[in-house]
Design a protein around this motif. Structure first.
Motif, PDB file in Angstrom:
ATOM      1  N   MET A  55      15.432   8.749 -12.510  1.00 48.08           N
ATOM      2  CA  MET A  55      14.561   7.815 -11.808  1.00 48.08           C
ATOM      3  C   MET A  55      14.132   6.706 -12.769  1.00 48.08           C
ATOM      4  N   SER A  56      14.191   5.466 -12.313  1.00 46.84           N
ATOM      5  CA  SER A  56      13.825   4.326 -13.142  1.00 46.84           C
ATOM      6  C   SER A  56      12.308   4.218 -13.305  1.00 46.84           C
ATOM      7  N   ASN A  57      11.909   3.657 -14.435  1.00 41.83           N
ATOM      8  CA  ASN A  57      10.531   3.221 -14.626  1.00 41.83           C
ATOM      9  C   ASN A  57      10.473   1.759 -14.238  1.00 41.83           C
ATOM     10  N   ILE A  58       9.654   1.423 -13.245  1.00 41.08           N
ATOM     11  CA  ILE A  58       9.654   0.079 -12.681  1.00 41.08           C
ATOM     12  C   ILE A  58       8.296  -0.575 -12.888  1.00 41.08           C
ATOM     13  N   LEU A  59       8.340  -1.799 -13.409  1.00 36.54           N
ATOM     14  CA  LEU A  59       7.140  -2.611 -13.562  1.00 36.54           C
ATOM     15  C   LEU A  59       7.253  -3.809 -12.625  1.00 36.54           C
ATOM     16  N   LEU A  60       6.203  -4.037 -11.848  1.00 43.92           N
ATOM     17  CA  LEU A  60       6.132  -5.195 -10.965  1.00 43.92           C
ATOM     18  C   LEU A  60       5.036  -6.119 -11.437  1.00 43.92           C
ATOM     19  N   THR A  61       5.379  -7.382 -11.692  1.00 46.54           N
ATOM     20  CA  THR A  61       4.372  -8.410 -11.886  1.00 46.54           C
ATOM     21  C   THR A  61       4.237  -9.185 -10.581  1.00 46.54           C
ATOM     22  N   GLY A  62       3.014  -9.584 -10.246  1.00 44.35           N
ATOM     23  CA  GLY A  62       2.813 -10.354  -9.019  1.00 44.35           C
ATOM     24  C   GLY A  62       2.462  -9.522  -7.807  1.00 44.35           C
ATOM     25  N   ALA A  63       1.992  -8.303  -7.999  1.00 44.86           N
ATOM     26  CA  ALA A  63       1.646  -7.446  -6.858  1.00 44.86           C
ATOM     27  C   ALA A  63       0.517  -8.029  -6.022  1.00 44.86           C
ATOM     28  N   THR A  64      -0.304  -8.890  -6.622  1.00 46.08           N
ATOM     29  CA  THR A  64      -1.403  -9.510  -5.875  1.00 46.08           C
ATOM     30  C   THR A  64      -1.006 -10.865  -5.299  1.00 46.08           C
ATOM     31  N   GLY A  65       0.234 -11.256  -5.470  1.00 48.98           N
ATOM     32  CA  GLY A  65       0.681 -12.559  -5.008  1.00 48.98           C
ATOM     33  C   GLY A  65       1.378 -12.523  -3.667  1.00 48.98           C
ATOM     34  N   TYR A  66       1.864 -13.666  -3.272  1.00 48.96           N
ATOM     35  CA  TYR A  66       2.494 -13.885  -1.959  1.00 48.96           C
ATOM     36  C   TYR A  66       3.803 -13.110  -1.824  1.00 48.96           C
ATOM     37  N   VAL A  67       4.730 -13.368  -2.731  1.00 42.11           N
ATOM     38  CA  VAL A  67       6.031 -12.693  -2.674  1.00 42.11           C
ATOM     39  C   VAL A  67       5.926 -11.271  -3.198  1.00 42.11           C
ATOM     40  N   GLY A  68       5.246 -11.095  -4.322  1.00 38.82           N
ATOM     41  CA  GLY A  68       5.147  -9.773  -4.916  1.00 38.82           C
ATOM     42  C   GLY A  68       4.420  -8.777  -4.036  1.00 38.82           C
ATOM     43  N   GLY A  69       3.347  -9.218  -3.396  1.00 37.46           N
ATOM     44  CA  GLY A  69       2.626  -8.323  -2.497  1.00 37.46           C
ATOM     45  C   GLY A  69       3.458  -7.908  -1.301  1.00 37.46           C
ATOM     46  N   THR A  70       4.252  -8.835  -0.789  1.00 41.01           N
ATOM     47  CA  THR A  70       5.124  -8.530   0.344  1.00 41.01           C
ATOM     48  C   THR A  70       6.245  -7.583  -0.075  1.00 41.01           C
ATOM     49  N   PHE A  71       6.823  -7.836  -1.249  1.00 40.40           N
ATOM     50  CA  PHE A  71       7.840  -6.935  -1.791  1.00 40.40           C
ATOM     51  C   PHE A  71       7.285  -5.526  -1.949  1.00 40.40           C
ATOM     52  N   LEU A  72       6.119  -5.402  -2.573  1.00 41.48           N
ATOM     53  CA  LEU A  72       5.527  -4.081  -2.802  1.00 41.48           C
ATOM     54  C   LEU A  72       5.285  -3.365  -1.487  1.00 41.48           C
ATOM     55  N   ASP A  73       4.761  -4.077  -0.505  1.00 43.60           N
ATOM     56  CA  ASP A  73       4.491  -3.471   0.791  1.00 43.60           C
ATOM     57  C   ASP A  73       5.778  -2.958   1.437  1.00 43.60           C
ATOM     58  N   GLN A  74       6.838  -3.736   1.340  1.00 37.82           N
ATOM     59  CA  GLN A  74       8.105  -3.318   1.933  1.00 37.82           C
ATOM     60  C   GLN A  74       8.686  -2.100   1.223  1.00 37.82           C
TER      61      GLN A  74
END
Length: 374
Positions: free
Chosen positions: A1-20
């Motif tokens: 399993m990969s270790n994944i870091l997301l930047t931008g979780a509170t932003g427009y694209v990042g928040g939508t990506f995280l939700d999906q």
């Protein structure tokens, strides 16, 4: 399993990506935990309250803190950087951190950039209204064009994209950049859900009573934020699901630029639709504004000063520039099938008017038309 870091979780694209990702039933995603880089305890709390153990918020000061960024990225083998495409040093620090890994899965960064990296400056330099870039046919040439252009005239978003792809290629990190066109639609994240271009254009039309243009041929391609996020999800799935982690399959380095473009429009059309929405909503015409729908020629300096924080070069690229992109690789490699096309685009202008009227865009409709009452 990969270790994944997301930047931008509170932003427009990042928040939508995280939700999906966190609502997906795909086997590779449904038990995934994502570490999210955030600035405040309040952001972390809201993410945890909504998504529970599926997220692990990590506090940092942002991409400007390059030492912490690199040290943090060194703990991961996959970074999805949708926090900002305008911080070159921070973006390259993510690559540096990934490059420190000596074992484990092949490291990847999936970066965000934007179409103004490709734009000409037709009012002050040469104009290229006929130019169109194809992310498959012109692979490599797109990077070369941007690198040469940035050497002449540095532009932070372009410097970041070129820097990430070049640094990754030099350090053995795999890097792909999704160079996005105009992004529209309501996001599904927890924080910022609004785009940029349409709200700005609509506010201008309502405030002045007419739309603006800098020339007749400026253009944008467009994509709905949900479709853009879906392509990010597909890229991540490809990395997670393929035995080769997408190495040799997903283009990377100087060829690693993908255009998530759905359709193309003229900037004059954007303004026409904004004026139409204001007339249909009953706020135009009003006293002191044109009685008929109008898109008026204005100066570059005026637009830079009023809506682009006096950044003339940025205003020219966005509002006068030609930046046509043909997205071949998304559908071909990942089976990307955008769901929000022409009808959603047309509906966007009404929806943005309603969001502005209802006070969901950080400014009120009354403020736009010069009222300060209730």
């Amino acid at each position: 399993m990969s270790n994944i870091l997301l930047t931008g979780a509170t932003g427009y694209v990042g928040g939508t990506f995280l939700d999906q990702v966190l609502k997906s039933e795909e086997p590779s995603l449904k038990s995934l935990t994502i570490d999210t880089a955030v600035r405040t305890a309040e952001q972390a709390q809201k993410l945890k309250e909504t998504y529970g153990d599926r997220v692990n918020p990590i506090k940092w000061k942002g991409l400007e803190d390059t030492t912490t960024v690199a040290d943090t990225a060194a703990n991961y083998d996959l970074v999805v950087n949708v926090g900002s495409g305008f911080i070159p040093a921070g973006a390259k620090a993510l690559v540096e951190g990934l490059g420190r890994r000596k074992d484990g899965p092949a490291p990847w960064i999936v970066h965000i950039a934007g179409c103004t990296n490709l734009a000409d400056r037709p009012l002050t330099q040469d104009a290229h209204p006929e130019r169109e870039w194809d992310d498959e046919k012109d692979a490599g040439a797109i990077f070369d064009f941007m690198k040469e252009a940035d050497a002449r005239e540095p532009y932070p978003q372009r410097s970041a994209e070129v820097g990430v792809l070049e640094a990754a290629e030099a350090s053995g990190v795999n890097a792909v950049s999704l160079n996005a066109p105009l992004i529209f639609g309501e996001g599904s994240g927890l924080f910022n859900r609004a785009g940029l271009v349409i709200p700005i254009a609509l506010r201008y039309a309502i405030t002045h009573g007419y739309g603006f243009k800098l020339n007749e041929t400026a253009n944008f391609d467009y994509v709905h934020v949900s479709d853009l996020a879906a392509l990010y999800v597909l890229v991540v799935r490809t990395i997670l699901e393929r035995p080769d982690r997408g190495v040799g399959f997903i283009p990377t380095g100087r060829k690693g630029i993908i255009f998530p473009a759905v359709a193309r429009i003229l900037n004059t059309e954007i303004m026409e639709r904004c004026v139409d929405a204001a007339f249909a909503g009953g706020v135009l015409p009003r006293e002191g504004t044109p009685k008929e729908r109008e898109v008026r020629q204005v100066s570059l300096q005026e637009i830079a000063d009023e809506i682009m924080f006096s950044q003339v070069a940025v205003a020219e690229r966005g509002w006068a520039g030609h930046k046509a992109m043909k997205g071949t690789l998304g559908p071909k490699l990942f089976g990307w099938k955008p769901q929000y096309t022409e009808e959603a685009w047309k509906q966007e202008f009404h929806d943005e008017f309603v969001a502005l009227r209802d006070g969901r865009r950080g400014i009120t409709l009354d403020a736009c038309i010069g009222l300060r009452g209730n």
